[in-house]
Write a protein that holds these residues in place. Structure first.
Motif, PDB file in Angstrom:
ATOM      1  N   ASN A  74       0.498  -1.216  -0.092  1.00 25.52           N
ATOM      2  CA  ASN A  74       0.052  -0.038   0.039  1.00 25.52           C
ATOM      3  C   ASN A  74       0.032   0.892  -0.179  1.00 25.52           C
ATOM      4  OD1 ASN A  74      -1.880  -1.090   0.020  1.00 25.52           O
ATOM      5  ND2 ASN A  74      -2.588  -1.870   2.418  1.00 25.52           N
ATOM      6  N   ILE A  75       2.377   1.006   0.542  1.00 28.28           N
ATOM      7  CA  ILE A  75       3.516   2.031   0.284  1.00 28.28           C
ATOM      8  C   ILE A  75       4.217   1.608  -1.097  1.00 28.28           C
ATOM      9  CG2 ILE A  75       4.739   3.776   1.588  1.00 28.28           C
ATOM     10  CD1 ILE A  75       3.264   3.201   4.130  1.00 28.28           C
ATOM     11  N   PHE A  76       3.823   2.959  -1.942  1.00 26.94           N
ATOM     12  CA  PHE A  76       4.990   2.567  -3.298  1.00 26.94           C
ATOM     13  C   PHE A  76       5.950   3.716  -3.724  1.00 26.94           C
ATOM     14  CE2 PHE A  76       1.228   2.397  -5.292  1.00 26.94           C
ATOM     15  CZ  PHE A  76       1.256   2.677  -6.667  1.00 26.94           C
ATOM     16  N   THR A  77       7.013   3.420  -4.091  1.00 25.08           N
ATOM     17  CA  THR A  77       8.263   5.324  -4.224  1.00 25.08           C
ATOM     18  C   THR A  77       7.554   4.405  -5.993  1.00 25.08           C
ATOM     19  OG1 THR A  77       9.347   4.109  -3.140  1.00 25.08           O
ATOM     20  CG2 THR A  77      10.019   5.789  -5.359  1.00 25.08           C
ATOM     21  N   THR A  78       7.771   5.747  -7.001  1.00 13.17           N
ATOM     22  CA  THR A  78       7.573   5.809  -8.098  1.00 13.17           C
ATOM     23  C   THR A  78       7.624   6.702  -8.735  1.00 13.17           C
ATOM     24  OG1 THR A  78       5.607   6.107 -10.032  1.00 13.17           O
ATOM     25  CG2 THR A  78       5.138   6.549  -7.902  1.00 13.17           C
ATOM     26  N   HIS A  79       7.736   7.504  -9.999  1.00 15.48           N
ATOM     27  CA  HIS A  79       8.231   8.963 -10.354  1.00 15.48           C
ATOM     28  C   HIS A  79       6.900   9.767 -11.513  1.00 15.48           C
ATOM     29  CE1 HIS A  79      11.056  12.177 -12.343  1.00 15.48           C
ATOM     30  NE2 HIS A  79      12.154  11.201 -11.113  1.00 15.48           N
ATOM     31  N   VAL A  80       6.752  10.675 -10.683  1.00 19.60           N
ATOM     32  CA  VAL A  80       4.977  10.935 -11.866  1.00 19.60           C
ATOM     33  C   VAL A  80       5.647  12.870 -11.842  1.00 19.60           C
ATOM     34  CG1 VAL A  80       4.181   9.315 -11.651  1.00 19.60           C
ATOM     35  CG2 VAL A  80       4.140  10.633 -10.104  1.00 19.60           C
ATOM     36  N   PHE A  81       5.623  13.375 -12.943  1.00 18.09           N
ATOM     37  CA  PHE A  81       5.197  14.801 -12.867  1.00 18.09           C
ATOM     38  C   PHE A  81       6.894  15.497 -12.709  1.00 18.09           C
ATOM     39  CE2 PHE A  81       0.916  13.170 -12.274  1.00 18.09           C
ATOM     40  CZ  PHE A  81       0.678  14.317 -13.180  1.00 18.09           C
ATOM     41  N   GLY A  82       8.008  14.570 -13.217  1.00 19.30           N
ATOM     42  CA  GLY A  82       9.289  15.295 -12.895  1.00 19.30           C
ATOM     43  C   GLY A  82       9.702  14.761 -11.582  1.00 19.30           C
ATOM     44  N   GLU A  83       9.292  14.206 -10.965  1.00 14.33           N
ATOM     45  CA  GLU A  83       9.824  14.056  -9.261  1.00 14.33           C
ATOM     46  C   GLU A  83       9.620  12.897  -8.432  1.00 14.33           C
ATOM     47  OE1 GLU A  83       9.494  17.186  -6.191  1.00 14.33           O
ATOM     48  OE2 GLU A  83       7.644  18.094  -7.846  1.00 14.33           O
TER      49      GLU A  83
END
Length: 485
Positions: A74-83
């Motif tokens: 339920n908690i994960f790392t991603t990279h969206v909208f440049g950050e």
């Protein structure tokens, strides 16, 4: 000889110390990285932004969340909208993020939104000034004000709009007219007129620029939004100056602008400047106009697709109207006698998720649930992911207003239902939105029958909306004419 040995030892120790410090720092970074929530940063620069946008342009964006939750939790790392961004679909973590606004997290929005709303908007304010302005806004939209002042205007302006309906109607467009006129009335005491129509046209251009590249050279939509923002600010600035002159002559009005004139504070103290008031009102128009009109439209869509719920809602409102007669306005006691309507409102808010979540930025390294969120990283508290989680709501992706007839509609913590956010930035107009939607549904179901004019599609990017503005064919009905349905 001794000097050579000493120099050699000094150089050796210096190199050894440098390598040790470098290894220690690298180990620290590895440990911190290892404590990051699991996930992937995707492609260089763009991360997983394209996958997110692609999913949210469909009627079913859930796989973007579902796939990652099933893989990482339920908690994960991603990279969206440049950050790089830590994404939370966990209600406890979301509450922690919301409650620690200003201490561990700070509000953070795309540059396009910041530029278009202005630096003095409530959305971007922080600290003591935000607390004071948030409190001021809540005091003007509380139950007492709604009961004694705003309800009459809401009822009248909803009726006025529905009086013009005939044949084929674009429901989302009409709902936007209703909520815009209501917001302008509450902010500045203006009834619908040519001036409000022109202001709304410019305002729609401003909103279209919210999720664009904030560079006029690269985005014609953003360029038009900036130009429209300038026109809106000029129009609102003129109203502010005229009202100041009226106040010098002793004239007072019962609206939000008057409350801002009377409120103390401002960035430099000594009252709010014209620029501060204009930015503040411009942001309130966003809050009161776009989100509530979308909820109105989607409530009708979900009810149309659930005939049993629509029939139950009609029964409740027909009973109210038969007691009051055809023309009498709704009163506060009528609003409080709409229990099933409130179930419909809750379920629409839960399913629609007009505000799918909020972005915040970590002000320091933050430890939570065994992970570390590095200072400066974005976090996204997803309300949508929680609202549509089967662990929290039975048959979570089905429209079922009856679920709210038993307690809070959920078998678990009340923290799982957060359509208006929470913490210091909880939407101050949450009760006002409920009243507007309830009054709208009352007059709609007691005056009209309708059917969709053509198939339409619900999408969620850049904002939640119906792609074709939800066209319907309406037919007037009367409760007091037995020859009419």
């Amino acid at each position: 000889m001794d000097m050579s040995i000493n120099l050699f030892l000094y150089l050796f120790l210096s190199v050894f110390t440098f390598l040790l410090l470098r290894a220690t720092a690298a180990a620290h970074l590895r440990r911190r990285k290892n404590r990051l929530p699991p996930g992937t940063l995707g492609l260089p620069f763009i991360g997983e932004t394209l996958q997110l946008i692609s999913a949210y342009k469909t009627e079913n964006p859930e796989p973007f969340i579902d796939d990652r939750v099933s893989k990482y939790g339920n908690i994960f790392t991603t990279h969206v909208f440049g950050e790089p961004t830590v994404f939370s679909a966990d209600p406890e973590t979301n509450r922690f993020i919301l409650q620690n606004e200003g201490r561990l997290f700070e509000s953070s929005y795309p540059g396009s939104i910041q530029n278009l709303l202005g630096r003095h908007s409530l959305l971007l304010m922080r600290g003591t000034l935000h607390k004071r302005m948030h409190s001021l806004t809540m005091s003007f939209a509380n139950s007492s004000i709604l009961k004694d002042h705003l309800l009459a205007d809401i009822d009248r302006l909803v009726r006025l709009n529905l009086d013009s309906w005939t044949g084929r109607v674009f429901l989302m467009e009409e709902a936007k007219k209703i909520t815009f006129n209501l917001t302008v009335k509450q902010l500045m005491s203006f009834d619908p007129c040519e001036w409000t129509e022109n202001l709304m046209k410019e305002y729609m251009l401003v909103i279209e620029g919210f999720f664009t590249i904030p560079l006029p050279v690269f985005s014609s939509t953003y360029r038009k939004a900036i130009q429209a923002r300038r026109k809106v600010a000029e129009a609102l600035g003129l109203v502010v100056r005229e009202r100041r002159k009226e106040r010098e002559g002793g004239e007072r009005k019962n609206d939000m602008l008057e409350a801002l004139f009377e409120g103390d504070g401002g960035v430099g103290g000594g009252g709010f400047s014209d620029e501060e008031i204009v930015d503040f009102m411009l942001a309130l128009l966003v809050a009161g106009y776009d989100t509530t009109s979308t909820i109105m439209t989607l409530a009708v869509k979900f009810l149309t697709e659930t005939p049993h719920a629509l029939s139950h809602l009609k029964e409740e409102h027909v009973g109210i109207r038969l007691r009051k007669g055809e023309v009498e306005s709704l009163r506060w006691e009528d609003y409080k006698s709409m229990p099933f309507t409130q179930c419909v409102v809750n379920e629409t808010l839960r399913i629609a998720n007009i505000i799918s979540g909020v972005f915040r930025r970590a002000m320091t390294d933050i430890n939570i649930k065994g992970y570390t969120i590095p200072k400066g990283w974005k976090v996204f508290a997803s309300f949508r992911a929680v609202h549509l989680d089967h662990e929290h709501f039975k048959d979570a992706r089905s429209f079922d207003p009856w679920r709210w007839q038993s307690n809070a509609g959920s078998a678990t913590s009340p923290n799982v239902f957060t359509p208006f956010g929470g913490g210091p930035r909880r939407c101050p107009g949450y009760e006002l939105a409920r009243v507007e939607l309830s009054v709208f549904l009352h007059h709609l179901v007691t005056r009209f029958s309708w059917a969709p004019a053509e198939p339409d599609k619900l999408v969620f990017f850049p904002t939640t909306r119906m792609l074709k503005r939800y066209p319907i064919i309406i037919q007037r009905r009367s409760l007091f004419d037995p020859c009419k349905e």
